[in-house]
Design a protein around this motif. Structure first.
Motif, PDB file in Angstrom:
ATOM      1  N   LYS A  55       0.862  -1.192   0.000  1.00  0.00           N
ATOM      2  CA  LYS A  55       0.000   0.000   0.000  1.00  0.00           C
ATOM      3  C   LYS A  55       0.888   1.228   0.000  1.00  0.00           C
ATOM      4  CE  LYS A  55      -3.919  -2.154   2.149  1.00  0.00           C
ATOM      5  NZ  LYS A  55      -5.035  -2.060   1.269  1.00  0.00           N
ATOM      6  N   ASN A  87      -2.867   5.333   0.260  1.00  0.00           N
ATOM      7  CA  ASN A  87      -4.141   5.626  -0.395  1.00  0.00           C
ATOM      8  C   ASN A  87      -4.999   4.369  -0.392  1.00  0.00           C
ATOM      9  OD1 ASN A  87      -3.541   8.356  -1.205  1.00  0.00           O
ATOM     10  ND2 ASN A  87      -2.117   7.481  -2.678  1.00  0.00           N
ATOM     11  N   PRO A  88      -6.303   4.510  -0.650  1.00  0.00           N
ATOM     12  CA  PRO A  88      -7.154   3.317  -0.727  1.00  0.00           C
ATOM     13  C   PRO A  88      -6.648   2.359  -1.804  1.00  0.00           C
ATOM     14  CG  PRO A  88      -8.498   5.300  -0.648  1.00  0.00           C
ATOM     15  CD  PRO A  88      -7.071   5.743  -0.826  1.00  0.00           C
TER      16      PRO A  88
END
Length: 110
Positions: free
Chosen positions: A34, A37-38
């Motif tokens: 990751k 951010n989403p």
């Protein structure tokens, strides 16, 4: 331009094979990445013991590739995660495209 920080946020075991001894294992993991951010991405890594590797090298001239593999004597998930984080950091990727190219030379993306 600064380097973006990509984090190894988890390892999910997708396959495991254990022998009779603690140093006889072959484990396949999803390594999740990751960037704050989403969403995120993942690649596959196989962690195996030298004993498993040696079984695959049955003939004197046997050659085997190590792409996508890490080798260790005793399985330790936190040590694997730390090593994969070092690997990702060494790529110094500025974005997902650069990270994809770097990681793709060593591992398969999911």
């Amino acid at each position: 331009m600064s380097t973006k920080r990509f984090n190894v946020t988890g390892l999910t075991m997708i396959n495991e094979e254990w022998g009779d001894e603690p140093d006889d294992f072959c484990i396949q993991l999803h390594c999740e990445l990751k960037d704050g951010n989403p969403g995120g991405e993942a690649f596959v890594v196989t962690v195996m013991s030298p004993r498993v590797l040696a079984r695959g090298l049955t003939e004197p001239n046997t050659v085997d590739w190590g792409r996508g593999c890490l080798f260790m004597r005793d399985y330790d998930a936190s040590a694997v995660q730390e090593e994969l984080q070092r690997f990702v950091d060494q790529g110094r990727a500025k974005d997902w495209t650069e990270l994809s190219e770097y990681v793709g030379r060593f591992f398969d993306w999911i």
